[in-house]
Scaffold this motif. Sequence first.
Motif, PDB file in Angstrom:
ATOM      1  N   SER A  30      41.831  51.277  48.404  1.00 50.02           N
ATOM      2  CA  SER A  30      40.933  51.210  49.661  1.00 50.02           C
ATOM      3  C   SER A  30      40.671  52.688  50.212  1.00 50.02           C
ATOM      4  O   SER A  30      41.813  53.474  49.704  1.00 50.02           O
ATOM      5  CB  SER A  30      41.761  50.914  50.662  1.00 50.02           C
ATOM      6  N   HIS A  36      46.473  49.667  55.762  1.00 51.46           N
ATOM      7  CA  HIS A  36      47.057  48.333  55.363  1.00 51.46           C
ATOM      8  C   HIS A  36      48.177  48.250  55.580  1.00 51.46           C
ATOM      9  O   HIS A  36      49.232  47.044  54.645  1.00 51.46           O
ATOM     10  CB  HIS A  36      46.893  48.005  53.160  1.00 51.46           C
ATOM     11  N   ARG A  37      48.903  49.633  56.024  1.00 54.41           N
ATOM     12  CA  ARG A  37      50.797  49.513  56.337  1.00 54.41           C
ATOM     13  C   ARG A  37      50.875  48.069  56.069  1.00 54.41           C
ATOM     14  O   ARG A  37      52.003  47.130  55.716  1.00 54.41           O
ATOM     15  CB  ARG A  37      51.226  50.046  56.820  1.00 54.41           C
ATOM     16  N   TYR A  78      49.215  46.308  47.577  1.00 54.55           N
ATOM     17  CA  TYR A  78      49.335  47.282  46.631  1.00 54.55           C
ATOM     18  C   TYR A  78      48.306  47.755  46.053  1.00 54.55           C
ATOM     19  O   TYR A  78      48.037  49.334  46.742  1.00 54.55           O
ATOM     20  CB  TYR A  78      51.140  47.678  46.210  1.00 54.55           C
ATOM     21  N   HIS A  79      48.008  47.520  44.802  1.00 55.60           N
ATOM     22  CA  HIS A  79      46.727  48.291  44.214  1.00 55.60           C
ATOM     23  C   HIS A  79      45.153  48.361  45.066  1.00 55.60           C
ATOM     24  O   HIS A  79      45.238  49.547  44.982  1.00 55.60           O
ATOM     25  CB  HIS A  79      46.720  46.848  42.853  1.00 55.60           C
ATOM     26  N   GLU A  80      45.222  46.599  45.858  1.00 53.83           N
ATOM     27  CA  GLU A  80      44.096  47.039  46.802  1.00 53.83           C
ATOM     28  C   GLU A  80      44.001  47.762  47.252  1.00 53.83           C
ATOM     29  O   GLU A  80      43.771  48.592  47.666  1.00 53.83           O
ATOM     30  CB  GLU A  80      43.901  45.674  47.251  1.00 53.83           C
ATOM     31  N   ALA A  81      45.596  47.996  48.026  1.00 54.93           N
ATOM     32  CA  ALA A  81      45.502  49.123  49.360  1.00 54.93           C
ATOM     33  C   ALA A  81      45.622  50.122  49.298  1.00 54.93           C
ATOM     34  O   ALA A  81      44.463  51.448  49.301  1.00 54.93           O
ATOM     35  CB  ALA A  81      46.621  48.918  49.781  1.00 54.93           C
ATOM     36  N   LEU A  82      45.962  50.776  47.949  1.00 59.13           N
ATOM     37  CA  LEU A  82      45.527  52.506  46.973  1.00 59.13           C
ATOM     38  C   LEU A  82      44.443  52.673  47.058  1.00 59.13           C
ATOM     39  O   LEU A  82      44.191  54.107  47.109  1.00 59.13           O
ATOM     40  CB  LEU A  82      47.040  52.131  46.046  1.00 59.13           C
ATOM     41  N   ASP A 103      40.963  53.299  53.282  1.00 58.65           N
ATOM     42  CA  ASP A 103      42.389  53.469  54.042  1.00 58.65           C
ATOM     43  C   ASP A 103      42.950  53.121  54.017  1.00 58.65           C
ATOM     44  O   ASP A 103      43.834  52.494  54.760  1.00 58.65           O
ATOM     45  CB  ASP A 103      42.066  54.076  55.110  1.00 58.65           C
ATOM     46  N   PRO A 104      44.344  54.077  52.530  1.00 55.57           N
ATOM     47  CA  PRO A 104      45.251  53.188  52.263  1.00 55.57           C
ATOM     48  C   PRO A 104      46.489  52.710  53.801  1.00 55.57           C
ATOM     49  O   PRO A 104      47.034  51.306  53.907  1.00 55.57           O
ATOM     50  CB  PRO A 104      45.724  54.079  51.807  1.00 55.57           C
TER      51      PRO A 104
END
Length: 409
Positions: free
Chosen positions: A191, A197-198, A185-189, A193-194
């Motif tokens: 990035s 990553h869904r 989640y941290h990485e996605a958040l 374009d979060p």
Amino acid sequence: MTDDIAPPSLWSGDAVWAASAINFPVLFLDGDRLVHDANPAARALAEKLAPGSGPETLVGMVSDTDWATAVRQGHWQGVVRPEHMPPLALEIHCGHAPDSPHCIMVVLDISERGERKRQYEELQRTVDRLASTQEQLLQSEKMASIGQLAAGVAHEINNPIGYVGSNLGTLQDYGTALIALVEKYHEALFSDDPAAHRDELLQARQRLDIDYIVGDLPSLLNESREGIERVTKIVQDLKGFSRVGRDRQMQPADLLQGLDSTLNIVWNDLKYKVRLEKHYTALPPVECLASEINQVFLNLLLNAGQAIEQRGTIVLASGCDDSEAWISITDSGCGIPPEAMSHLFDPFFTTKPIGRGTGLGLAISYGIVAKHHGRIDVSSRVGQGSTFRVVLPIRQPRDGQEEGADRAG
Ligand SMILES: Nc1ncnc2c1ncn2[C@@H]1O[C@H](COP(=O)(O)OP(=O)(O)O)[C@@H](O)[C@H]1O
Ligand SMILES: [Mg+2]
């Protein structure tokens, strides 16, 4: 009467008759040392000193001077040491009749006095030894009943410790999975374009079985906490026993709580065959040595459980009036035959096989309850079961009002 010719007796027949029953030598004499009578013990001693002689032999042990002193002063006493004999104490008392003094001579075997003293001291030592042996026995019975429990308690503690341990292992895995997901989640958040990553996050969630973890985690934690609480409780209850013999001051205590925590400790031994019923009536605090009263409960509960062979019921009940409180333990076990009733509280009375029964449980319980000015009532029917009722005064008699002191039994 001796064979000596004697004037009409100066001594009443009663005195002579009384002397015949005394087991040490007594002689009746006149002022001229003529023996008027001598009891059987005197004759026996004379025979021992000089076989074939009469009681005059005993008179011969007193010197002329000493005899004169006795007649003059009315009294003389001294010690003589005949050959090959233990020392003898002599006592002469003389009364003064107008014409002739009459005297009584008594002989005491001092060595026998010494012997009695020695026997007394020996007896005293034996009594001391017995007292300390009894103390050790009581201690070892305490250890035996505690030892009997130790296995059960170990199991009881081992069980929760076992599943708490395994839960911790699972929780550790869950933690690893959750941390991994949080990292994703941290990485996605952070990035560019979060939202892109869904899908990846959904897949990770599935792969890590997060839904299952979320469902399972609270119950694992609850179960583990209960396990720890159970262990804590057992340890607390055990502490109630480790104080045995240490808290010397009687204090108001909650008997029902004591009974429950004792039950908690033996429950492992009982739970497979016993159905438990509690009919408690609230009790006021009862002045006692709680740890010792718990030991009484322990012995009664163990006996109740041992009386039930296959399956049965134990009923715990309580009650009180203004001055007394009682706890009863009723089992549906084998019952006690009438001829055993009067021996129940005897030390070492047991009907159980060696290794299982010491016959000290009830004897110790009796002692503890008697010390509390209480009593243990027993009723029983062979084949139906038994009730042991511990009755204790709510308040201990203060010094000087010990009227209930010997009511135990
Ligand atoms: N609840 C009971 N039911 C039947 N018999 C009992 C009960 N409690 C005690 N007894 C009898 O009293 C005896 C003495 O008990 P106790 O002093 O506790 O010694 P132990 O249990 O070691 O034999 C027992 O052996 C048993 O015969
Ligand atoms: Mg017993």
